[in-house]
Enzyme design. Structure first.
Site, PDB file in Angstrom:
ATOM      1  CG  HIS A 136       8.703  31.811 -30.526  1.00 19.63           C
ATOM      2  ND1 HIS A 136      10.022  31.432 -30.473  1.00 19.63           N
ATOM      3  CD2 HIS A 136       7.988  30.771 -30.035  1.00 19.63           C
ATOM      4  CE1 HIS A 136      10.115  30.201 -29.968  1.00 19.63           C
ATOM      5  NE2 HIS A 136       8.893  29.773 -29.708  1.00 19.63           N
ATOM      6  CB  CYS A 183      15.205  33.180 -27.403  1.00 14.34           C
ATOM      7  SG  CYS A 183      16.186  33.201 -28.875  1.00 14.34           S
TER       8      CYS A 183
HETATM    9  C1  CIR Z   1      13.547  26.256 -31.404  1.00 11.73           C
HETATM   10  O1  CIR Z   1      13.153  25.993 -32.537  1.00 11.73           O
HETATM   11  O2  CIR Z   1      12.845  26.068 -30.419  1.00 11.73           O
HETATM   12  C2  CIR Z   1      14.948  26.809 -31.232  1.00 11.73           C
HETATM   13  N1  CIR Z   1      15.805  26.260 -32.212  1.00 11.73           N
HETATM   14  C3  CIR Z   1      14.945  28.321 -31.335  1.00 11.73           C
HETATM   15  C4  CIR Z   1      14.134  28.967 -30.254  1.00 11.73           C
HETATM   16  C5  CIR Z   1      14.202  30.439 -30.315  1.00 11.73           C
HETATM   17  N2  CIR Z   1      13.444  31.011 -29.268  1.00 11.73           N
HETATM   18  C6  CIR Z   1      12.985  32.244 -29.278  1.00 11.73           C
HETATM   19  O3  CIR Z   1      13.145  32.936 -30.263  1.00 11.73           O
HETATM   20  N3  CIR Z   1      12.315  32.652 -28.228  1.00 11.73           N
END
Ligand code: CIR
Length: 274
Positions: free
Chosen positions: A178, A265
């Site tokens: 992201h 997150c």
């Molecule tokens: C994903 O791949 O969606 C989750 N394993 C990690 C999401 C992390 N989100 C973020 O950094 N905003």
């Protein structure tokens, strides 16, 4: 060291609350692109508890969702399901199909705080991790999770709230999921940026704190009121931030890093309206 208290990044006030959700028993079944091994759930829970304690130290009241052990292994990453600005709440539409159902629990929770919830709709997709708020301006990352239709819709909703927005295409930048994997807004017109983003024209009006090579994971640090939360183990970036007068709280993040997750997150920080 002498710590200067710097003005809060959000002109409308400090954060008072944060939504958090502990990792569930199925945490290791979540999505990941990195090869750092399988996360240890016990350690992840311990790290999550320390993260929550840090938010409380920053003065926040926690809104705690129950861990989801069955359906949504990535649901501890609550930031991807909504954007909360000082002027309203917007539900996201996550780009990974396995994560779309996470929004229901967040909707239910936010309804208790916000009289109205805006939402990204199909065919748009947006992950909250692709939004970096920088005062009155929002950077929207176009990524493998966030598409143009979603970004347009989000910019429209933000404009109604009185904010400006611009898009930054991060699809060609290696190793970031992201936009917020490579950028953080500290307030006072200061952005922490990885080298791959540092020269981008979108950021030219900001003072840039460069992330030293090797410390890229720590670019995802978070200003919470008087503190900056930062992943533990990245002394050079931590030093650069402290030199500017910010008090930092280092937090162990190894198990979340294994699942592509950053510090930001793990919570949705906000101040309820009214
Ligand atoms: C994903 O791949 O969606 C989750 N394993 C990690 C999401 C992390 N989100 C973020 O950094 N905003």
């Amino acid at each position: 060291m002498l710590v200067r208290i710097v003005e809060n990044p959000y002109s409308d006030g400090m954060f008072t609350h944060a939504v958090i959700r502990p990792p569930g028993a199925n945490f290791a079944e979540g999505l990941t692109t990195v090869e750092l091994g399988t996360p240890d759930l016990k350690v992840a829970c311990k790290q999550h508890t320390a993260y929550c304690e840090a938010l409380q130290r920053c003065g926040l009241t926690l809104v705690r969702l129950d861990a989801d052990d069955l359906h949504f292994p990535d649901s501890t990453f609550v930031e991807d399901a909504a954007i909360l600005t000082p002027r309203g709440a917007i539900l996201m539409r996550p780009g990974a199909p396995s994560r779309s159902g996470e929004v229901d629990a967040i909707r239910e929770t936010l309804q208790e705080f916000y009289p109205r919830l805006d939402a990204i709709i199909a065919p748009g997709t947006v992950d909250g991790g692709d939004i970096c708020e920088a005062g009155d301006h929002f950077f929207i990352g176009i990524s493998h999770r966030t598409n143009e239709a979603g970004a347009r819709k989000l910019a429209e909703i933000l404009a109604r709230q009185g904010y400006r927005a611009s898009c930054v295409d991060i699809r060609g930048i290696p190793n970031i999921l992201h936009i917020k994997s490579g950028i953080a807004y500290l307030g006072e017109s200061r952005l922490v940026l990885i080298d791959a983003l540092a020269e981008h024209a979108a950021f030219r009006d900001f003072e840039v704190i460069r992330v030293p090579a090797g410390d890229e994971y720590a670019a995802n640090c978070v200003r919470v009121n008087e503190f900056v939360l930062i992943p533990a183990g990245f002394p050079e970036l931590t030093r650069r931030i402290e030199e500017l007068g910010y008090a930092t709280i280092p937090l162990a993040m190894s198990e979340f890093q294994k699942m592509d997750g950053g510090l930001s997150c793990l919570s949705l920080r906000f101040t309820p309206p009214g």
